[in-house]
Design a protein around this motif. Sequence first.
Motif, PDB file in Angstrom:
ATOM      1  N   THR A  69       0.854  -1.198   0.000  1.00 31.22           N
ATOM      2  CA  THR A  69       0.000   0.000   0.000  1.00 31.22           C
ATOM      3  C   THR A  69       0.888   1.246   0.000  1.00 31.22           C
ATOM      4  OG1 THR A  69      -0.039  -0.040   2.425  1.00 31.22           O
ATOM      5  CG2 THR A  69      -1.907  -1.057   1.288  1.00 31.22           C
ATOM      6  N   THR A  70       0.394   2.285  -0.616  1.00 30.03           N
ATOM      7  CA  THR A  70       1.118   3.564  -0.640  1.00 30.03           C
ATOM      8  C   THR A  70       0.119   4.701  -0.462  1.00 30.03           C
ATOM      9  OG1 THR A  70       2.620   2.595  -2.280  1.00 30.03           O
ATOM     10  CG2 THR A  70       2.753   4.976  -1.984  1.00 30.03           C
ATOM     11  N   ALA A  71       0.382   5.583   0.486  1.00 31.72           N
ATOM     12  CA  ALA A  71      -0.457   6.772   0.642  1.00 31.72           C
ATOM     13  C   ALA A  71       0.008   7.819  -0.369  1.00 31.72           C
ATOM     14  CB  ALA A  71      -0.317   7.312   2.062  1.00 31.72           C
ATOM     15  N   GLY A  72      -0.940   8.545  -0.956  1.00 34.58           N
ATOM     16  CA  GLY A  72      -0.519   9.531  -1.962  1.00 34.58           C
ATOM     17  C   GLY A  72      -1.617  10.489  -2.369  1.00 34.58           C
ATOM     18  N   TYR A  73      -1.374  11.181  -3.448  1.00 35.18           N
ATOM     19  CA  TYR A  73      -2.291  12.209  -3.953  1.00 35.18           C
ATOM     20  C   TYR A  73      -2.721  11.848  -5.366  1.00 35.18           C
ATOM     21  CZ  TYR A  73       0.471  14.369  -0.258  1.00 35.18           C
ATOM     22  OH  TYR A  73       1.113  14.609   0.937  1.00 35.18           O
ATOM     23  N   ALA A  74      -4.014  12.019  -5.645  1.00 35.75           N
ATOM     24  CA  ALA A  74      -4.510  11.710  -6.991  1.00 35.75           C
ATOM     25  C   ALA A  74      -5.759  12.533  -7.268  1.00 35.75           C
ATOM     26  CB  ALA A  74      -4.836  10.220  -7.108  1.00 35.75           C
ATOM     27  N   GLY A  75      -6.087  12.615  -8.539  1.00 35.35           N
ATOM     28  CA  GLY A  75      -7.366  13.212  -8.925  1.00 35.35           C
ATOM     29  C   GLY A  75      -7.338  14.696  -9.211  1.00 35.35           C
ATOM     30  N   GLY A  76      -6.201  15.326  -9.008  1.00 33.51           N
ATOM     31  CA  GLY A  76      -6.119  16.767  -9.249  1.00 33.51           C
ATOM     32  C   GLY A  76      -5.202  17.084 -10.418  1.00 33.51           C
ATOM     33  N   SER A  77      -4.982  18.394 -10.624  1.00 35.54           N
ATOM     34  CA  SER A  77      -4.156  18.795 -11.762  1.00 35.54           C
ATOM     35  C   SER A  77      -2.792  19.338 -11.327  1.00 35.54           C
ATOM     36  CB  SER A  77      -4.892  19.864 -12.574  1.00 35.54           C
ATOM     37  OG  SER A  77      -5.210  20.948 -11.719  1.00 35.54           O
ATOM     38  N   LYS A  78      -2.636  19.609 -10.032  1.00 38.13           N
ATOM     39  CA  LYS A  78      -1.373  20.189  -9.561  1.00 38.13           C
ATOM     40  C   LYS A  78      -0.221  19.193  -9.747  1.00 38.13           C
ATOM     41  CE  LYS A  78       0.859  22.009  -5.421  1.00 38.13           C
ATOM     42  NZ  LYS A  78       1.269  23.378  -5.668  1.00 38.13           N
ATOM     43  N   ILE A  79       0.874  19.658 -10.324  1.00 37.16           N
ATOM     44  CA  ILE A  79       2.054  18.809 -10.520  1.00 37.16           C
ATOM     45  C   ILE A  79       2.825  18.731  -9.201  1.00 37.16           C
ATOM     46  CG2 ILE A  79       4.146  18.465 -11.946  1.00 37.16           C
ATOM     47  CD1 ILE A  79       1.727  18.623 -13.723  1.00 37.16           C
ATOM     48  N   ILE A 135     -13.403   6.774  -6.584  1.00 34.94           N
ATOM     49  CA  ILE A 135     -12.883   5.495  -7.083  1.00 34.94           C
ATOM     50  C   ILE A 135     -12.117   5.835  -8.358  1.00 34.94           C
ATOM     51  CG2 ILE A 135     -13.451   3.211  -7.989  1.00 34.94           C
ATOM     52  CD1 ILE A 135     -16.121   3.400  -6.467  1.00 34.94           C
ATOM     53  N   PHE A 136     -10.823   5.587  -8.351  1.00 33.31           N
ATOM     54  CA  PHE A 136     -10.016   5.865  -9.546  1.00 33.31           C
ATOM     55  C   PHE A 136      -9.950   4.599 -10.389  1.00 33.31           C
ATOM     56  CE2 PHE A 136      -8.501   8.986  -6.455  1.00 33.31           C
ATOM     57  CZ  PHE A 136      -8.590  10.145  -7.209  1.00 33.31           C
ATOM     58  N   ILE A 137     -10.394   4.703 -11.614  1.00 37.16           N
ATOM     59  CA  ILE A 137     -10.440   3.503 -12.455  1.00 37.16           C
ATOM     60  C   ILE A 137      -9.337   3.544 -13.521  1.00 37.16           C
ATOM     61  CG2 ILE A 137     -12.853   2.878 -12.141  1.00 37.16           C
ATOM     62  CD1 ILE A 137     -13.200   4.621 -14.798  1.00 37.16           C
ATOM     63  N   ASN A 138      -9.078   2.348 -14.026  1.00 37.67           N
ATOM     64  CA  ASN A 138      -7.982   2.241 -14.985  1.00 37.67           C
ATOM     65  C   ASN A 138      -8.303   1.195 -16.045  1.00 37.67           C
ATOM     66  OD1 ASN A 138      -5.535   2.783 -16.052  1.00 37.67           O
ATOM     67  ND2 ASN A 138      -4.358   1.502 -14.631  1.00 37.67           N
ATOM     68  N   GLY A 139      -9.565   1.074 -16.395  1.00 35.94           N
ATOM     69  CA  GLY A 139      -9.929   0.062 -17.385  1.00 35.94           C
ATOM     70  C   GLY A 139     -11.428  -0.099 -17.419  1.00 35.94           C
ATOM     71  N   THR A 140     -11.925  -0.752 -18.470  1.00 36.18           N
ATOM     72  CA  THR A 140     -13.375  -0.822 -18.640  1.00 36.18           C
ATOM     73  C   THR A 140     -14.040  -1.757 -17.632  1.00 36.18           C
ATOM     74  OG1 THR A 140     -12.863  -2.301 -20.437  1.00 36.18           O
ATOM     75  CG2 THR A 140     -13.655  -0.136 -21.059  1.00 36.18           C
ATOM     76  N   VAL A 141     -13.342  -2.863 -17.301  1.00 37.91           N
ATOM     77  CA  VAL A 141     -13.952  -3.794 -16.339  1.00 37.91           C
ATOM     78  C   VAL A 141     -14.113  -3.094 -14.997  1.00 37.91           C
ATOM     79  CG1 VAL A 141     -13.691  -6.008 -15.162  1.00 37.91           C
ATOM     80  CG2 VAL A 141     -12.925  -5.764 -17.529  1.00 37.91           C
ATOM     81  N   GLU A 142     -13.027  -2.450 -14.562  1.00 34.55           N
ATOM     82  CA  GLU A 142     -13.078  -1.707 -13.299  1.00 34.55           C
ATOM     83  C   GLU A 142     -14.177  -0.660 -13.340  1.00 34.55           C
ATOM     84  OE1 GLU A 142      -9.466   0.294 -12.507  1.00 34.55           O
ATOM     85  OE2 GLU A 142      -8.438  -1.521 -11.865  1.00 34.55           O
ATOM     86  N   SER A 143     -14.250   0.031 -14.460  1.00 32.53           N
ATOM     87  CA  SER A 143     -15.202   1.124 -14.554  1.00 32.53           C
ATOM     88  C   SER A 143     -16.635   0.603 -14.432  1.00 32.53           C
ATOM     89  CB  SER A 143     -14.926   1.878 -15.860  1.00 32.53           C
ATOM     90  OG  SER A 143     -16.081   2.147 -16.531  1.00 32.53           O
ATOM     91  N   ARG A 144     -16.907  -0.552 -15.047  1.00 34.37           N
ATOM     92  CA  ARG A 144     -18.262  -1.128 -14.937  1.00 34.37           C
ATOM     93  C   ARG A 144     -18.557  -1.568 -13.511  1.00 34.37           C
ATOM     94  NH1 ARG A 144     -18.375  -5.644 -18.183  1.00 34.37           N
ATOM     95  NH2 ARG A 144     -16.812  -4.918 -19.647  1.00 34.37           N
ATOM     96  N   LEU A 145     -17.575  -2.240 -12.907  1.00 39.12           N
ATOM     97  CA  LEU A 145     -17.776  -2.714 -11.528  1.00 39.12           C
ATOM     98  C   LEU A 145     -17.981  -1.532 -10.577  1.00 39.12           C
ATOM     99  CD1 LEU A 145     -15.073  -5.547 -11.348  1.00 39.12           C
ATOM    100  CD2 LEU A 145     -17.557  -5.839 -11.348  1.00 39.12           C
ATOM    101  N   ALA A 146     -17.201  -0.472 -10.788  1.00 36.51           N
ATOM    102  CA  ALA A 146     -17.309   0.700  -9.917  1.00 36.51           C
ATOM    103  C   ALA A 146     -18.691   1.337 -10.074  1.00 36.51           C
ATOM    104  CB  ALA A 146     -16.209   1.695 -10.256  1.00 36.51           C
ATOM    105  N   ILE A 169      -7.894   7.294 -13.512  1.00 36.14           N
ATOM    106  CA  ILE A 169      -6.680   7.637 -12.764  1.00 36.14           C
ATOM    107  C   ILE A 169      -5.693   8.365 -13.690  1.00 36.14           C
ATOM    108  CG2 ILE A 169      -5.648   5.344 -13.160  1.00 36.14           C
ATOM    109  CD1 ILE A 169      -5.084   7.302  -9.932  1.00 36.14           C
ATOM    110  N   GLY A 170      -5.170   9.478 -13.211  1.00 35.90           N
ATOM    111  CA  GLY A 170      -4.076  10.141 -13.938  1.00 35.90           C
ATOM    112  C   GLY A 170      -2.792   9.740 -13.239  1.00 35.90           C
ATOM    113  N   THR A 171      -2.021  10.728 -12.826  1.00 34.89           N
ATOM    114  CA  THR A 171      -0.794  10.405 -12.086  1.00 34.89           C
ATOM    115  C   THR A 171      -1.126  10.211 -10.614  1.00 34.89           C
ATOM    116  OG1 THR A 171       0.402  11.836 -13.599  1.00 34.89           O
ATOM    117  CG2 THR A 171       1.552  11.201 -11.577  1.00 34.89           C
ATOM    118  N   PHE A 172      -0.580   9.141 -10.040  1.00 35.91           N
ATOM    119  CA  PHE A 172      -0.659   8.951  -8.594  1.00 35.91           C
ATOM    120  C   PHE A 172       0.680   9.414  -8.026  1.00 35.91           C
ATOM    121  CE2 PHE A 172       0.367   6.539  -4.789  1.00 35.91           C
ATOM    122  CZ  PHE A 172      -0.771   6.740  -4.018  1.00 35.91           C
ATOM    123  N   TYR A 173       0.642  10.397  -7.133  1.00 39.27           N
ATOM    124  CA  TYR A 173       1.876  10.900  -6.530  1.00 39.27           C
ATOM    125  C   TYR A 173       2.016  10.325  -5.122  1.00 39.27           C
ATOM    126  CZ  TYR A 173       1.666  14.573 -10.132  1.00 39.27           C
ATOM    127  OH  TYR A 173       1.606  15.261 -11.319  1.00 39.27           O
TER     128      TYR A 173
END
Length: 245
Positions: A69-79, A135-146, A169-173
Amino acid sequence: MSFSVRLLLRIVILAASFLHGAHCIRFLDRISEPSREPPTQSPRTAVFALGSFWRSEAVFGCLHGVVRTTAGYAGGSKINPEYRSIGDHAESVQIEYDPRKISYRNLLDVFWSSHDSRQVFGQGPDVGNQYRSVIFINGTVESRLAAFSKEREQAKSKISVVTTQIQQIGTFYPAEPEHQKFELKRNPFLLQLIGNLREEELERSSLAAKLNGFAGDLCPPNVQKQINAKINDIVEKGWPVLRDI
Ligand code: MHO
């Protein structure tokens, strides 16, 4: 050397090379058989936001089949967001899991049952956009399940709205080291028990991920009990290092 001794030697050498050859042939037969082993599957990755990432990391770290597991930042536009300048990101947890042991569906169930997806602009006592539910998705199966799981969640009650977003999901920091395995780091006893691992090892360790859940009292009750018993047992036996649970 007499003729008969030489003859005997030749027979022995011939027999030996024949047996060796036969062995090789059998060996080749064996490896040309189709393998019955299940194909090895590499870990998959899922990312969720459900409030404080200290807690989120601990919730998922405890599950059987979660590798890292990794704690991080996602879902925004800030680099390159940081904890003190998170921008428009959400505090998130990235979960690497073995799909033979735990499914994406199981992870979704844990996601829904571990926070209040109807709370607006915060989670528990924490207020702000960084604590939103995603829920950050990364594929069609995930997206349907979500999407399906969100509809099911909404159907449980119509008196309020499920605020959870489903987002590509974009970049996970990854967050700064002090935010990784936060619950575990508050417990020097447990850290010592696994051998005071270096930061990089701690971040990669499945055992640390699990103990992080235990330290936050966020494992399912039966797992909390089982880990507790194991720890008491090894401490009674004279403080060896805990290698796995
Ligand atoms: N309630 C937490 C939030 C921390 S978090 C990682 C606190 O103690 O501040 O955003």
